[in-house]
Design an enzyme around this catalytic site. Structure first.
Site, PDB file in Angstrom:
ATOM      1  N   GLY A 164     -35.348 -19.040 -11.965  1.00 51.80           N
ATOM      2  CA  GLY A 164     -35.299 -18.214 -13.060  1.00 51.80           C
ATOM      3  C   GLY A 164     -35.689 -17.341 -13.412  1.00 51.80           C
ATOM      4  O   GLY A 164     -36.279 -16.933 -14.426  1.00 51.80           O
ATOM      5  N   GLY A 165     -35.842 -16.500 -11.887  1.00 50.74           N
ATOM      6  CA  GLY A 165     -36.971 -15.463 -12.640  1.00 50.74           C
ATOM      7  C   GLY A 165     -37.763 -14.794 -12.572  1.00 50.74           C
ATOM      8  O   GLY A 165     -38.682 -14.336 -12.602  1.00 50.74           O
ATOM      9  N   GLU A 200     -37.677 -10.144   1.025  1.00 45.50           N
ATOM     10  CA  GLU A 200     -36.158 -10.415   1.162  1.00 45.50           C
ATOM     11  C   GLU A 200     -36.008  -8.904   0.954  1.00 45.50           C
ATOM     12  O   GLU A 200     -36.704  -8.065   0.262  1.00 45.50           O
ATOM     13  CB  GLU A 200     -34.779 -11.421   0.289  1.00 45.50           C
ATOM     14  CG  GLU A 200     -34.818 -12.643   0.403  1.00 45.50           C
ATOM     15  CD  GLU A 200     -33.587 -13.619  -0.589  1.00 45.50           C
ATOM     16  OE1 GLU A 200     -32.924 -12.938  -0.919  1.00 45.50           O
ATOM     17  OE2 GLU A 200     -34.183 -14.653  -1.370  1.00 45.50           O
ATOM     18  N   TYR A 202     -33.955  -6.128  -1.097  1.00 44.90           N
ATOM     19  CA  TYR A 202     -33.529  -6.233  -2.282  1.00 44.90           C
ATOM     20  C   TYR A 202     -32.420  -5.016  -3.098  1.00 44.90           C
ATOM     21  O   TYR A 202     -32.197  -3.631  -1.904  1.00 44.90           O
ATOM     22  CB  TYR A 202     -34.777  -5.438  -3.305  1.00 44.90           C
ATOM     23  CG  TYR A 202     -34.613  -5.116  -4.779  1.00 44.90           C
ATOM     24  CD1 TYR A 202     -33.896  -6.554  -5.611  1.00 44.90           C
ATOM     25  CD2 TYR A 202     -34.042  -3.922  -5.837  1.00 44.90           C
ATOM     26  CE1 TYR A 202     -33.975  -6.073  -7.889  1.00 44.90           C
ATOM     27  CE2 TYR A 202     -34.030  -3.640  -6.872  1.00 44.90           C
ATOM     28  CZ  TYR A 202     -33.332  -5.057  -7.958  1.00 44.90           C
ATOM     29  OH  TYR A 202     -33.084  -5.108  -8.288  1.00 44.90           O
ATOM     30  N   HIS A 208     -23.987 -11.068  -9.538  1.00 40.59           N
ATOM     31  CA  HIS A 208     -24.690 -11.746  -9.654  1.00 40.59           C
ATOM     32  C   HIS A 208     -23.356 -12.733  -9.876  1.00 40.59           C
ATOM     33  O   HIS A 208     -22.736 -12.696 -10.857  1.00 40.59           O
ATOM     34  CB  HIS A 208     -25.180 -12.292 -10.204  1.00 40.59           C
ATOM     35  CG  HIS A 208     -26.450 -13.613 -10.058  1.00 40.59           C
ATOM     36  ND1 HIS A 208     -27.879 -13.660 -11.009  1.00 40.59           N
ATOM     37  CD2 HIS A 208     -25.986 -14.762  -9.832  1.00 40.59           C
ATOM     38  CE1 HIS A 208     -28.123 -14.959 -10.623  1.00 40.59           C
ATOM     39  NE2 HIS A 208     -26.692 -15.464  -9.581  1.00 40.59           N
ATOM     40  N   LYS A 237     -29.499 -15.008 -17.842  1.00 45.95           N
ATOM     41  CA  LYS A 237     -28.663 -14.591 -18.628  1.00 45.95           C
ATOM     42  C   LYS A 237     -28.030 -14.067 -19.506  1.00 45.95           C
ATOM     43  O   LYS A 237     -28.855 -15.175 -20.052  1.00 45.95           O
ATOM     44  CB  LYS A 237     -27.920 -15.754 -17.253  1.00 45.95           C
ATOM     45  CG  LYS A 237     -28.058 -16.313 -15.785  1.00 45.95           C
ATOM     46  CD  LYS A 237     -27.523 -16.717 -15.497  1.00 45.95           C
ATOM     47  CE  LYS A 237     -27.516 -17.658 -13.988  1.00 45.95           C
ATOM     48  NZ  LYS A 237     -26.910 -18.814 -13.514  1.00 45.95           N
ATOM     49  N   ARG A 291     -28.173 -28.267 -10.142  1.00 46.03           N
ATOM     50  CA  ARG A 291     -28.348 -29.738 -10.994  1.00 46.03           C
ATOM     51  C   ARG A 291     -27.124 -29.061 -12.226  1.00 46.03           C
ATOM     52  O   ARG A 291     -26.413 -27.721 -12.027  1.00 46.03           O
ATOM     53  CB  ARG A 291     -29.503 -29.165 -12.220  1.00 46.03           C
ATOM     54  CG  ARG A 291     -29.496 -27.698 -12.079  1.00 46.03           C
ATOM     55  CD  ARG A 291     -30.791 -27.339 -13.149  1.00 46.03           C
ATOM     56  NE  ARG A 291     -31.447 -26.426 -13.160  1.00 46.03           N
ATOM     57  CZ  ARG A 291     -30.760 -24.864 -13.902  1.00 46.03           C
ATOM     58  NH1 ARG A 291     -30.080 -25.294 -14.199  1.00 46.03           N
ATOM     59  NH2 ARG A 291     -31.488 -23.684 -13.876  1.00 46.03           N
TER      60      ARG A 291
END
Length: 443
Positions: A164-165, A200, A202, A208, A237, A291
Site C-alpha cells: 500500500g505504499g 530493488e 527503482y 503499474h 491508486k 486478497r
C-alpha cells in the site's frame, strides 16, 4: 457448506459482501466499530455485532473480538474484505483453528506472500522476471551500500512485510542512503510490526499493471485479464482500467500466463492479484496481493465473473466450473476512486446513474465520513464497448456527483481524465504529479 458469513470489514467492501450474501441466499453478519453503528452495511446485514471502539486497533484489528463475534452469531465463515486483517496470516490461522472457514488463501500462503523477499524467490522459481534487487532483507547500512552499488542507483527501499505504499523510500545517491534506510525501517516497524526492508532498482517512469486471478486450490487457475493502475498519488491508486491501453496481445498473454504459472507454483486458493511494473516492453514481478482488491469491479465487468461469489464458492471447496477458454474479457472498464479530503457530515449526497455506470459506496445524505478510517467515499465504475466512450461516460458520471459537507478529489479526477497523456493512453506513474502540479502552476 457455508450458510452464514461474518464480514470483518467496513465501508463499501462490507456492503459489497453483504450484497453477495443476499444474492447467494446466505445469512450475513457485519462486525462493526462504535463509529460505524449507523452505516449502510450494518443496516443491510441480517445481523450486526459491535466489536470495539472507533480506532482500528480497538475493533477491526481485534482478531479475538472478530472470531468471538463469528462464533456467538453461529457463522460458518469469515470474509476479511480488503485491508485490515485480510492479508494477516496469523488471523487466517486463528480463524481456521476456531473451526471457521477463512474466505481467502490458506494461512501459510498468506505468510509466504506477505514477505516481499520470499515472494520474489517464489516468483523467480516460477520463471517470472524480477527487477534486480537484494536476495535477502537488508542487514545494515554497509549491506545496503554494497547492494545498491551492485544494483545501481536509483534504488527503492520497501518494507519486506509491507504494501500500500507504506515504508517505501526512493534513494538516488549513496549520500542519502543512511537517512532513508533509517526512515524506511521505522515506517516498516510502525505500519507492519517488522522493520525488515529489502532493496530493488527503482524504475523511473513505469506502468503499474496487475493480473486478476481465480484459483480453486485444486489445480485450476484462471486469469481475468489485466488492470492498469498507473495513475497514483503517493503510491495510492486513483484510476484503474482494463484493458491497459499500452499492452500488445503478445505482451498481455505473456504476463497473464506468467501470473497463472506463479499461482500454480503456489497452489493458491481463492482470488488474488499479481502485480507487475512495465518498463517499455519489459515487465517485472512486483508482488502478490493475496486478497480481493479495491478495484476488483473493473475485472468483474470486463469478464462477467462475480469475484465475491467465486471467493465464497472456492472457500467451501467447490471447483471452478469454467476453464480459461470460457473466460472472454471484452469491452472496457474504468474505475474512479472518490476520496474525501476532509472528514465530517455529508449533508447532500448524490451518486451518478444511467447507462454504463456502477457505483460502490456505503454513504448517503446525513452520513459521516469518519476521520478514523480510509478516506474512500465511493468507487464509480463505467463499462463501455471502447475506451474513448468509457472516458466520456466517466466524465458525465463525475459531473452528476453531488457531495456537500466534505471536500473531495472529484475535480482532480476530472483533470486527470481530461489530460492529454491519459486520453492518449501514454502515461506513467508520475501522471498525477505532472497534471496536478501543472494545473496549480497555471492557477
Amino acid at each position: 457448506m457455508i450458510a452464514s458469513i461474518l464480514i470483518a470489514n467496513r465501508g463499501e467492501i462490507a456492503v459489497r459482501v453483504v450484497r453477495a450474501c443476499k444474492d447467494l441466499g446466505l445469512r450475513s453478519v457485519v462486525a462493526y466499530s462504535t463509529a460505524d453503528k449507523d452505516t449502510l452495511a450494518v443496516r443491510m446485514a441480517d445481523q450486526a455485532v459491535c466489536i470495539g471502539g472507533p480506532a482500528t486497533k480497538e475493533s477491526y484489528l481485534q482478531s479475538r473480538n472478530i472470531i468471538m463475534a463469528a462464533c456467538l452469531t453461529r457463522c460458518d465463515a469469515i470474509h476479511p474484505g480488503v485491508g485490515f486483517l485480510s492479508e494477516n496470516a496469523g488471523f487466517a490461522r486463528q480463524v481456521e483453528d476456531a473451526g471457521l472457514i477463512f474466505i481467502g488463501p490458506k494461512s501459510e500462503t498468506i505468510a509466504l506472500l506477505g514477505n516481499k523477499v520470499e515472494a520474489r524467490k517464489v516468483a523467480l522459481k516460477a520463471g517470472l522476471p524480477i527487477t534486480p534487487g537484494s536476495k535477502e532483507a537488508i542487514i545494515d547500512l554497509e549491506d545496503a551500500k554494497q547492494t545498491a552499488q551492485s544494483i545501481g542507483y536509483p534504488i527503492i527501499l520497501k518494507a519486506a512485510a509491507g504494501g500500500g505504499g507504506r515504508g517505501m523510500r526512493i534513494v538516488r545517491k549513496e549520500a542519502d542512503l543512511a537517512a532513508n534506510l533509517a526512515v524506511a525501517k521505522k515506517e516498516a516497524l510502525l505500519f507492519f510490526g517488522d522493520d525488515a526492508v529489502h532493496m530493488e532498482r527503482y524504475l523511473e517512469q513505469p506502468r503499474h499493471l496487475e493480473v486478476q486471478l481465480l484459483s480453486d486450490g485444486q489445480g485450476t487457475v484462471l486469469h481475468l485479464g489485466e488492470r492498469d493502475c498507473s495513475v497514483q498519488k503517493n503510491h495510492q491508486k486513483l484510476l484503474e482500467e482494463s484493458p491497459s491501453p499500452v499492452l500488445s496481445d503478445s505482451l498481455r498473454n505473456a504476463m497473464c500466463n506468467d501470473a497463472v504459472r506463479l499461482f500454480q507454483e503456489l497452489g493458491y486458493r481463492g482470488a488474488g492479484t499479481v502485480e507487475f511494473l512495465l518498463d517499455g516492453d519489459a515487465y517485472y514481478f512486483m508482488e502478490v496481493n493475496a486478497r480481493l482488491q479495491v478495484e476488483h469491479p473493473v475485472s468483474e465487468l470486463v469478464s462477467g465473473i462475480d469475484l465475491v461469489h467465486a471467493q465464497i464458492d472456492i472457500a467451501q471447496g467447490k471447483t471452478l466450473s469454467y476453464s480459461q477458454s470460457d473466460v472472454r474479457c471484452k469491452g472496457y472498464s474504468l474505475e474512479c476512486r472518490i476520496n474525501g479530503l476532509s472528514a465530517g457530515e455529508i449533508k447532500n449526497f448524490v451518486m451518478p446513474c444511467g447507462p454504463h455506470v456502477r457505483v460502490d459506496t456505503y454513504l448517503q445524505s446525513g452520513s459521516v465520513l469518519s476521520p478514523y478510517y480510509d478516506s474512500l467515499i465511493a468507487k464509480i465504475i463505467v463499462y463501455t464497448p471502447t475506451r474513448e466512450m468509457g472516458l466520456s461516460v466517466m466524465l458525465r458520471a463525475l459531473d452528476e456527483v453531488v457531495i456537500e459537507g466534505v471536500k473531495t478529489n472529484i475535480e482532480e479526477q476530472k483533470l486527470l481524465i481530461k489530460s492529454r497523456p491519459f486520453s492518449s493512453g501514454r502515461f506513467s506513474t508520475d501522471l498525477y504529479t505532472k497534471v496536478i502540479t501543472q494545473e496549480k502552476n497555471h492557477g
